[in-house]
Structures are given as C-alpha cells and as structure tokens.
Design a protein around this motif. Structure first.
Motif, PDB file in Angstrom:
ATOM      1  N   ALA A  91       0.802  -1.408  -0.247  1.00  0.00           N
ATOM      2  CA  ALA A  91      -0.138   0.015   0.285  1.00  0.00           C
ATOM      3  C   ALA A  91       0.854   1.167   0.105  1.00  0.00           C
ATOM      4  CB  ALA A  91      -1.127   0.166   1.273  1.00  0.00           C
TER       5      ALA A  91
ATOM      6  N   MET B 151       0.900   4.087  -3.210  1.00  0.00           N
ATOM      7  CA  MET B 151       0.011   5.140  -2.883  1.00  0.00           C
ATOM      8  C   MET B 151       1.913   5.742  -3.204  1.00  0.00           C
ATOM      9  SD  MET B 151      -1.996   4.382   0.170  1.00  0.00           S
ATOM     10  CE  MET B 151      -2.972   6.267   0.147  1.00  0.00           C
TER      11      MET B 151
ATOM     12  N   LEU C 100      -4.327   5.051   4.967  1.00  0.00           N
ATOM     13  CA  LEU C 100      -4.116   6.081   4.524  1.00  0.00           C
ATOM     14  C   LEU C 100      -4.988   6.765   3.485  1.00  0.00           C
ATOM     15  CD1 LEU C 100      -0.721   6.280   5.445  1.00  0.00           C
ATOM     16  CD2 LEU C 100      -2.226   6.930   6.542  1.00  0.00           C
ATOM     17  N   LEU C 101      -5.298   7.892   2.858  1.00  0.00           N
ATOM     18  CA  LEU C 101      -5.830   8.152   2.189  1.00  0.00           C
ATOM     19  C   LEU C 101      -5.097   9.055   1.844  1.00  0.00           C
ATOM     20  CD1 LEU C 101      -8.744   7.851   0.846  1.00  0.00           C
ATOM     21  CD2 LEU C 101      -9.375   9.640   2.227  1.00  0.00           C
TER      22      LEU C 101
ATOM     23  N   GLN D 279     -12.868 -11.648  -7.014  1.00  0.00           N
ATOM     24  CA  GLN D 279     -12.228 -10.177  -6.931  1.00  0.00           C
ATOM     25  C   GLN D 279     -10.800 -11.345  -5.791  1.00  0.00           C
ATOM     26  OE1 GLN D 279     -15.094  -7.369  -5.929  1.00  0.00           O
ATOM     27  NE2 GLN D 279     -16.526  -8.430  -5.644  1.00  0.00           N
TER      28      GLN D 279
ATOM     29  N   THR E  40      -6.731  -9.501   0.293  1.00  0.00           N
ATOM     30  CA  THR E  40      -5.305  -9.616   0.718  1.00  0.00           C
ATOM     31  C   THR E  40      -5.249 -10.266   2.229  1.00  0.00           C
ATOM     32  OG1 THR E  40      -4.039  -8.521  -1.126  1.00  0.00           O
ATOM     33  CG2 THR E  40      -2.961  -8.373   1.086  1.00  0.00           C
TER      34      THR E  40
ATOM     35  N   MET F 108     -16.391  -1.799   6.102  1.00  0.00           N
ATOM     36  CA  MET F 108     -17.175  -0.362   6.065  1.00  0.00           C
ATOM     37  C   MET F 108     -17.494  -0.342   5.032  1.00  0.00           C
ATOM     38  SD  MET F 108     -13.135   1.552   6.769  1.00  0.00           S
ATOM     39  CE  MET F 108     -12.352  -0.230   6.444  1.00  0.00           C
TER      40      MET F 108
ATOM     41  N   LEU G 142     -17.543   1.697   0.998  1.00  0.00           N
ATOM     42  CA  LEU G 142     -17.513   2.426   0.322  1.00  0.00           C
ATOM     43  C   LEU G 142     -18.471   2.775  -0.970  1.00  0.00           C
ATOM     44  CD1 LEU G 142     -15.176   4.699  -0.234  1.00  0.00           C
ATOM     45  CD2 LEU G 142     -14.690   2.286  -2.337  1.00  0.00           C
TER      46      LEU G 142
ATOM     47  N   LEU H  18      -6.651   4.680  -1.240  1.00  0.00           N
ATOM     48  CA  LEU H  18      -7.063   3.927   0.101  1.00  0.00           C
ATOM     49  C   LEU H  18      -5.945   3.207   0.579  1.00  0.00           C
ATOM     50  CD1 LEU H  18      -8.662   4.712   3.122  1.00  0.00           C
ATOM     51  CD2 LEU H  18     -10.705   3.482   1.731  1.00  0.00           C
ATOM     52  N   SER H  19      -5.257   3.119   1.786  1.00  0.00           N
ATOM     53  CA  SER H  19      -4.393   1.211   1.214  1.00  0.00           C
ATOM     54  C   SER H  19      -5.237   0.520   1.653  1.00  0.00           C
ATOM     55  CB  SER H  19      -3.564   2.456   3.258  1.00  0.00           C
ATOM     56  OG  SER H  19      -4.267   2.341   4.213  1.00  0.00           O
TER      57      SER H  19
ATOM     58  N   ARG I  42      -6.665  -2.838   1.307  1.00  0.00           N
ATOM     59  CA  ARG I  42      -5.927  -3.920   0.194  1.00  0.00           C
ATOM     60  C   ARG I  42      -7.255  -4.030  -0.437  1.00  0.00           C
ATOM     61  NH1 ARG I  42      -2.162  -1.983  -2.372  1.00  0.00           N
ATOM     62  NH2 ARG I  42      -2.792  -0.311  -1.490  1.00  0.00           N
ATOM     63  N   ASN I  43      -8.640  -3.726  -0.010  1.00  0.00           N
ATOM     64  CA  ASN I  43      -9.733  -5.421   0.027  1.00  0.00           C
ATOM     65  C   ASN I  43     -11.154  -4.338  -0.523  1.00  0.00           C
ATOM     66  OD1 ASN I  43      -8.392  -7.426   0.657  1.00  0.00           O
ATOM     67  ND2 ASN I  43      -7.710  -6.196   2.716  1.00  0.00           N
ATOM     68  N   THR I  44     -11.204  -3.983  -1.479  1.00  0.00           N
ATOM     69  CA  THR I  44     -12.643  -3.656  -1.887  1.00  0.00           C
ATOM     70  C   THR I  44     -13.453  -4.825  -2.367  1.00  0.00           C
ATOM     71  OG1 THR I  44     -10.820  -1.324  -1.891  1.00  0.00           O
ATOM     72  CG2 THR I  44     -13.071  -1.622  -3.214  1.00  0.00           C
ATOM     73  N   LEU I  45     -14.210  -4.958  -1.730  1.00  0.00           N
ATOM     74  CA  LEU I  45     -15.316  -6.278  -3.032  1.00  0.00           C
ATOM     75  C   LEU I  45     -16.011  -6.171  -3.238  1.00  0.00           C
ATOM     76  CD1 LEU I  45     -14.712  -9.200   0.086  1.00  0.00           C
ATOM     77  CD2 LEU I  45     -13.594  -8.443  -2.277  1.00  0.00           C
ATOM     78  N   LYS I  46     -16.805  -5.771  -4.761  1.00  0.00           N
ATOM     79  CA  LYS I  46     -17.960  -4.944  -5.297  1.00  0.00           C
ATOM     80  C   LYS I  46     -19.073  -6.110  -5.031  1.00  0.00           C
ATOM     81  CE  LYS I  46     -15.941  -2.967  -8.866  1.00  0.00           C
ATOM     82  NZ  LYS I  46     -14.853  -2.947 -10.395  1.00  0.00           N
TER      83      LYS I  46
ATOM     84  N   ILE J 131     -22.422  -1.274  -4.098  1.00  0.00           N
ATOM     85  CA  ILE J 131     -21.406  -0.898  -3.070  1.00  0.00           C
ATOM     86  C   ILE J 131     -20.529  -1.505  -2.447  1.00  0.00           C
ATOM     87  CG2 ILE J 131     -22.744  -1.525  -1.042  1.00  0.00           C
ATOM     88  CD1 ILE J 131     -23.709   1.342   0.053  1.00  0.00           C
ATOM     89  N   SER J 132     -20.086  -1.159  -2.647  1.00  0.00           N
ATOM     90  CA  SER J 132     -18.636  -2.228  -2.282  1.00  0.00           C
ATOM     91  C   SER J 132     -17.941  -2.330  -0.358  1.00  0.00           C
ATOM     92  CB  SER J 132     -17.297  -1.557  -3.053  1.00  0.00           C
ATOM     93  OG  SER J 132     -17.088  -1.442  -3.814  1.00  0.00           O
ATOM     94  N   ALA J 133     -17.806  -3.492   0.049  1.00  0.00           N
ATOM     95  CA  ALA J 133     -17.353  -3.646   1.559  1.00  0.00           C
ATOM     96  C   ALA J 133     -15.562  -3.666   1.914  1.00  0.00           C
ATOM     97  CB  ALA J 133     -16.811  -4.917   1.208  1.00  0.00           C
ATOM     98  N   VAL J 134     -15.177  -2.415   2.172  1.00  0.00           N
ATOM     99  CA  VAL J 134     -13.854  -1.988   2.276  1.00  0.00           C
ATOM    100  C   VAL J 134     -13.162  -2.275   3.803  1.00  0.00           C
ATOM    101  CG1 VAL J 134     -11.862  -0.259   2.239  1.00  0.00           C
ATOM    102  CG2 VAL J 134     -13.769   0.142   1.796  1.00  0.00           C
ATOM    103  N   ILE J 135     -12.024  -3.546   3.407  1.00  0.00           N
ATOM    104  CA  ILE J 135     -11.436  -4.272   4.636  1.00  0.00           C
ATOM    105  C   ILE J 135     -10.445  -3.773   4.633  1.00  0.00           C
ATOM    106  CG2 ILE J 135     -10.971  -6.453   6.193  1.00  0.00           C
ATOM    107  CD1 ILE J 135     -13.491  -7.159   3.433  1.00  0.00           C
ATOM    108  N   LYS J 136      -9.452  -3.270   5.766  1.00  0.00           N
ATOM    109  CA  LYS J 136      -7.705  -3.612   6.368  1.00  0.00           C
ATOM    110  C   LYS J 136      -6.967  -4.879   6.070  1.00  0.00           C
ATOM    111  CE  LYS J 136      -4.641  -1.101   8.988  1.00  0.00           C
ATOM    112  NZ  LYS J 136      -3.372  -1.667   9.048  1.00  0.00           N
ATOM    113  N   SER J 137      -6.560  -5.283   5.456  1.00  0.00           N
ATOM    114  CA  SER J 137      -6.007  -6.367   5.547  1.00  0.00           C
ATOM    115  C   SER J 137      -5.477  -7.101   6.524  1.00  0.00           C
ATOM    116  CB  SER J 137      -4.440  -6.535   4.891  1.00  0.00           C
ATOM    117  OG  SER J 137      -4.575  -5.767   3.100  1.00  0.00           O
TER     118      SER J 137
END
Lengths: 68, 68, 68, 68, 68, 68
Positions: A42, A46, B65-66, E32, E35, E64, E66, F3-4, F6-10, F54-60
């Motif tokens: 990341a 970035m 971070l963003l 998809q 990580t 979260m 988005l 965004l740092s 790593r995970n964005t699931l549609k 919408i997407s789910a966002v998750i920190k690794s």
C-alpha cells in the motif's frame, strides 16, 4: 465517493519505514503524532513519502477513550 | 503506566449518545472531529460528558491512509 | 487513569520476537497462551522482556466467540 | 478445521445482554472477566446463554500491552 | 463448531509472502482479490500454500462501506 | 483518491437494519453474503438502501484465514 468510516484526520507525513510485509508511516496531525502500520504494498502503490499531505482514516469502532 | 498503543490524541468531548449496548462519543481534536463507538458500560463507568478533556487511543494497525 | 477498553488480562511474558516494523509478544494468562503483535517501537519503549508481569488489553468489539 | 487467529481463551458465560443490532457477552476466563461485543444475530444463532462453556477468539494484531 | 464472525468468504490462495513476524496471503474470491496479513506462525502451522482452497473470515465490525 | 486498505469487494445491498447507534448492512458479493456493522450515522449520510451497488472495504490486518 463516500466512505462509511467516520474519521478522516488531515496530516503531513514525517517518517516512512518499510519492512518486508508491512511498513510504518508517521503523520503530524496539527501538532499531534499518529503512527499507521499498513502493508508495504500500500505504501509503495500510494507512493507515500515524507512531506506528503495525507489523511489518516479510522473506523469508529477502533477508537478507545482514555481519561486521565 | 505504559500502553503499547502508539496513538493518543488529546481532545474535548462535544457529544455523547447512548444506545442499549454501545454509545457514541464525538471529540474535537484541534478542530478536527473524531467519533468513537465504545460500550455503554465504558461511557458510564468513565463518566464521559460534554466538555470533558479526554484522549482518543488507537492501535497503529487500525489506521489506514487516504491520499487525495 | 481510566481506559474505555473493557478487557485487561494479567499475564507474564514468555517470549519476545522482533521484526523490522512489528514484533510478537507471547503472554501466559493463568495457563492459557496469548500472542500479541504490536510495533517494534512499542516493545522497545516499554522495555518488554521475558518474565515481565504485563497485561493484555483488548477492545470488546475485537473479541469473537467460538462454541465447540 | 484450523483458524489463523492465535488466541483462543476458554471460558464460561456469566452474562448476556441483547441490543437491537449488537449484544454483549461476558465470559469468566480462569477468574478474569472478558466482555465481547458481537452481532445480536450471532448470539442468537449460536444460542449463547449463561453457563455455556465457550471460547473467546482474538486476532493477534488486536491485542495491546499495558505495563504498570 | 460455530464461530460468531458473520463473514466467511471461500477462495483460493494465489500468493503467499513471509516476513519475519507477519506474512501476506492473497486469495481469489470469485474473481475478486483479498489480501490478508496474519502472523508467519499461523501461515506455517496451517501450511498455507498457493492453490489451497481456504476461507477469509472477517468480524462484521471490521467491514466498512464505500459508495462511488 | 487512493485508500491504503487492500480489499474492496463490489456487492449489492440486500438488507439494512438500523439500531440506535449502529446498524447492519448485508451485501451480496458474487453469491456470498457479507454483513457489515457501521454507525447509523454513516448508513444515513451515505443513504444506503436495498439494491444499491456498494463496496465492502476491509484493512488487510482484519482478515483471518480458515482451512477446513
């Protein structure tokens, strides 16, 4: 683009350290210091470097309170 | 007393809302807003109320971070 | 000093391993083992070493349940 | 079945409270208390009730350390 | 065996990287990419390798949203 | 905007439930179900409703692995 995370704190990068898998980024948030540990991937994608204007993003359920 | 969490941001409470199990506390951190969701029990035992000087504590691995 | 985190488990350090950015600390909590991954900086600043009496602190929203 | 989470603490349920979306479960872990906040759905589907032998599961990166 | 975490996504391992303390595992979840950063110990004890059918497990409070 | 995490699931929203402080949003991610618990404020400000893309966002560091 709207993110559900309630907390976005604007800051400036003061330090970047890279490990093999994760790295550490230190931000200055209006005089207070914040340390973030994210993946090395990341940080590299970035292109985070000292001096960058960047924001810390934190989900509300991750914030504890401390009363002294 | 030393806590391993790298991030302690001093602020002032501007809002407290209580649910059945959790509650929400909003802090002003040098002009930036932070929302914390913790247990209702914690809010009541700590006696958190509007105007309190209180700190937000966050583990480094919880900070993303963003870059805009 | 009062912390909102509901969970403080007293233990004794049985192992410390340092990586470049993070490190691993193993505690014995009344016969059960707990592994914590925190920043290397935190381990060094707190001077964590084998044999130390130390507590694990965990926010309630980070605890899952498992029924066998 | 193997789970990557390093921390599984065996305990006994001493309290269950249900909110609309989340609920709170208190465990006794060898004399120390642990509070978990999980979804109400999870509590109901697992049928968690006072007296149950149950384990707390925690990812290593969620455990902080406190030295007094 | 029942786990309170509401989210179990079945996938296939496409990449494994080991650091000193933590490692990174990339999964393909129906096209998809996900990580995961877990301890090196967990990766080794579970014997995670490319091609394995494995699931990602995530606590609901860590997800979260988005909207673009 | 980068965004740092790593995970964005549609996905597509299949259910929204509101509590006093937090709410629950269920997404369908290519046939697999994901449940997110975020603040009620976030759900209302983002205007999340059934049928939304919408997407789910998750920190690794929040993703565990399970091998059966």
């Amino acid at each position: 683009m709207k993110l559900s995370a309630r907390n976005t704190l604007k800051g400036k990068v003061t330090e970047v350290k890279l490990g093999q898998i994760v790295g550490e980024v230190v931000l200055d948030i209006g005089g207070q210091k914040i340390t973030s540990v994210i993946t090395r991937d990341a940080i590299e994608e970035m292109g985070v470097k000292v001096g960058d204007e960047i924001s810390a993003v934190i989900k509300s359920t991750e914030i504890m309170l401390l009363k002294s």
